[in-house]
Design an enzyme around this catalytic site. Structure first.
Site, short mmCIF file in Angstrom:
data_model
loop_
_atom_site.label_atom_id
_atom_site.label_comp_id
_atom_site.label_asym_id
_atom_site.label_seq_id
_atom_site.Cartn_x
_atom_site.Cartn_y
_atom_site.Cartn_z
N TYR A 133 -2.11 -0.37 10.24
CA TYR A 133 -2.28 -0.74 8.82
C TYR A 133 -0.99 -0.44 8.05
CZ TYR A 133 -4.23 -0.76 4.08
OH TYR A 133 -4.48 -1.02 2.75
N SER A 147 0.87 -1.19 0.00
CA SER A 147 0.00 0.00 0.00
C SER A 147 0.90 1.23 0.00
CB SER A 147 -0.86 0.00 1.27
OG SER A 147 -1.37 1.29 1.52
N1 LIG Z 1 -8.45 0.13 -2.10
C1 LIG Z 1 -7.30 0.79 -1.91
O1 LIG Z 1 -7.18 2.00 -2.20
C2 LIG Z 1 -6.12 0.06 -1.36
C3 LIG Z 1 -4.96 0.80 -1.11
C4 LIG Z 1 -3.83 0.17 -0.63
C5 LIG Z 1 -3.84 -1.18 -0.39
N2 LIG Z 1 -4.98 -1.90 -0.61
C6 LIG Z 1 -4.94 -3.33 -0.31
O2 LIG Z 1 -5.47 -4.07 -1.41
C7 LIG Z 1 -6.10 -5.25 -0.91
C8 LIG Z 1 -7.54 -5.31 -1.41
O3 LIG Z 1 -8.23 -4.19 -0.87
P1 LIG Z 1 -9.68 -3.71 -1.34
O4 LIG Z 1 -9.64 -2.24 -1.34
O5 LIG Z 1 -10.08 -4.46 -2.54
O6 LIG Z 1 -10.53 -4.16 -0.04
P2 LIG Z 1 -11.93 -4.93 0.11
O7 LIG Z 1 -12.33 -4.72 1.52
O8 LIG Z 1 -12.86 -4.53 -0.98
O9 LIG Z 1 -11.51 -6.46 -0.09
C9 LIG Z 1 -10.75 -7.14 0.88
C10 LIG Z 1 -11.23 -8.57 0.95
O10 LIG Z 1 -10.40 -9.28 1.89
C11 LIG Z 1 -11.24 -10.17 2.60
N3 LIG Z 1 -10.63 -10.55 3.90
C12 LIG Z 1 -10.31 -9.72 4.92
N4 LIG Z 1 -9.82 -10.44 5.93
C13 LIG Z 1 -9.85 -11.75 5.55
C14 LIG Z 1 -9.49 -12.96 6.18
N5 LIG Z 1 -8.99 -13.00 7.42
N6 LIG Z 1 -9.65 -14.12 5.48
C15 LIG Z 1 -10.16 -14.11 4.24
N7 LIG Z 1 -10.52 -12.99 3.59
C16 LIG Z 1 -10.38 -11.83 4.24
C17 LIG Z 1 -12.54 -9.40 2.78
O11 LIG Z 1 -13.62 -10.27 3.10
C18 LIG Z 1 -12.68 -8.72 1.45
O12 LIG Z 1 -13.43 -9.51 0.54
C19 LIG Z 1 -6.02 -5.17 0.62
O13 LIG Z 1 -4.91 -5.92 1.07
C20 LIG Z 1 -5.80 -3.69 0.88
O14 LIG Z 1 -5.15 -3.45 2.11
C21 LIG Z 1 -6.13 -1.30 -1.09
#
Ligand SMILES: NC(=O)c1ccc[n+]([C@@H]2O[C@H](COP(=O)([O-])OP(=O)(O)OC[C@H]3O[C@@H](n4cnc5c(N)ncnc54)[C@H](O)[C@@H]3O)[C@@H](O)[C@H]2O)c1
Length: 258
Positions: free
Chosen positions: A160, A147
Site C-alpha cells: 500500500y 497517503s
Molecule cells: N481514510 C484514510 O485515512 C486514508 C488515508 C490515506 C489515503 N487514503 C486514500 O483515500 C482514498 C479513499 O479512501 P477511503 O478511506 O475513502 O476508502 P473507502 O474504502 O471508504 O473508499 C474507497 C472506494 O474505492 C472503491 N474502489 C476500490 N477499488 C476499486 C476499483 N478497482 N474500481 C472502482 N472502485 C474501486 C471502493 O469500492 C470504495 O468505494 C483511497 O485511495 C485511500 O487509499 C485514505
C-alpha cells in the site's frame, strides 16, 4: 453550512465515489454547483451517494454515477469519453478509488502486492491518461489520493505504501509534464480519516502486529479526521482558489505525522 458556487458549470469525475472520502467529495462538489460523475465498483454505495449528493445539490449542480472498475482500460476510456460526450467537456478529475490490505511482508504474495499497485497506482494512471486530452482543452486539473504512508512508512503496509508513493511521484511527474500547458496536478495525502477503509483496517492487522509501531502516527486522543475534512481540501485544490497550487502533496492528518 452553505458553500460557495465554485464548481458551477464544471464537469467533474470522482472515482471511489461510493464510499468514504470519494463520497464526501461528490457531495461537496455537487453542493458547490458541480456536475459530478461518481465512478465505483460498488453499486449500492453509488446509489446511496447519489441520494445524499442530490439532496444537497445547489447552483445547478447534480450527481450521476457509473459502475466500473478503475483497472479496466477499456471501461475507463468509455467512462471518460461518454461523460465528455454527454457534458461537452471535463474540468476536474478526482482519483479517490483505492484499496488497503495489511500483511507481514514475508507473507505477502506477489499477486497481492501487484493487485494493490494495479488498483491504487495503475487505476490512477489510467484515469489520468484518458482524462488529460480533455483537461488540456478545458485547462482543468487533477487531484489524486496519495497517503501519509507514502512518506512516513506504515508497518505491515509495504504494498500500500509503495502504491501511494507511486501516486505521489506520478502526481509530481504529471504536474511537471503539463506545467506549460495549463493543467494542474495535485494530490492529498490523508492519514487517519474515519472511513469504511480505516474502520475495517482496525480489525485487519495481521497476527503478531506490533502496535507500538503506530503510536507516533496516531493522535494521543485517538481522534480520526472526517471524510469531509479531506473533501474540503480537494475542493480547494480543484477550484480557482488553488490556481497557483501545482505538484503539491497536501498532508491531511490532524498533525499526527508532523
Ligand atoms: N481514510 C484514510 O485515512 C486514508 C488515508 C490515506 C489515503 N487514503 C486514500 O483515500 C482514498 C479513499 O479512501 P477511503 O478511506 O475513502 O476508502 P473507502 O474504502 O471508504 O473508499 C474507497 C472506494 O474505492 C472503491 N474502489 C476500490 N477499488 C476499486 C476499483 N478497482 N474500481 C472502482 N472502485 C474501486 C471502493 O469500492 C470504495 O468505494 C483511497 O485511495 C485511500 O487509499 C485514505
Amino acid at each position: 453550512m452553505t458553500f460557495a458556487s465554485r464548481f458551477q458549470d464544471k464537469n467533474i469525475i470522482v472515482t471511489g465515489g461510493a464510499s468514504g472520502i470519494g463520497r464526501a467529495t461528490v457531495i461537496r462538489l455537487v453542493s458547490e454547483g458541480g456536475t459530478v460523475l461518481a465512478v465505483d465498483r460498488n453499486a449500492d454505495g453509488l446509489r446511496e451517494t447519489l441520494e445524499l449528493a442530490n439532496s444537497v445539490a445547489d447552483y445547478g449542480g447534480g450527481a450521476r454515477s457509473v459502475l466500473a472498475s478503475i483497472t479496466d482500460e477499456i471501461e475507463v476510456r468509455h467512462v471518460v469519453q461518454d461523460f465528455v460526450r454527454e457534458q461537452g467537456g471535463l474540468d476536474v478529475l478526482v482519483n479517490m478509488a483505492g484499496i488497503l490490505r495489511s500483511t507481514h511482508t514475508t507473507e505477502t504474495s506477489f499477486e497481492d502486492f501487484m493487485l494493490i499497485l494495479q488498483i491504487n497506482l495503475g487505476g490512477t494512471f489510467l484515469f489520468c491518461r484518458e482524462a488529460l486530452p480533455f483537461l488540456l482543452e478545458s485547462q482543468g486539473n487533477i487531484v489524486n489520493a496519495a497517503s501519509t504512508s507514502a512518506f512516513f512508512g506504515h508497518a505491515y503496509m509495504a504494498a500500500y505504501s509503495a502504491s501511494k508513493g507511486g501516486v505521489a511521484a506520478l502526481t509530481q511527474a504529471l504536474s511537471r509534464e503539463y506545467l506549460n500547458r495549463g493543467v494542474r496536478v495535485n494530490a492529498v495525502a490523508p492519514g487517519g480519516i474515519g472511513t469504511p477503509m480505516v474502520v475495517a483496517q482496525a480489525q485487519a492487522f495481521p497476527e503478531g502486529t506490533d502496535f507500538s509501531l503506530y503510536a507516533h502516527l496516531t493522535r494521543p486522543d485517538r481522534q480520526l479526521g472526517e471524510p469531509q475534512d479531506v473533501a474540503a481540501a480537494i475542493a480547494m485544490l480543484a477550484c480557482e482558489d488553488g490556481a497557483f497550487i501545482n505538484g503539491a502533496i497536501l498532508r491531511i492528518d490532524g498533525g499526527t505525522h508532523g
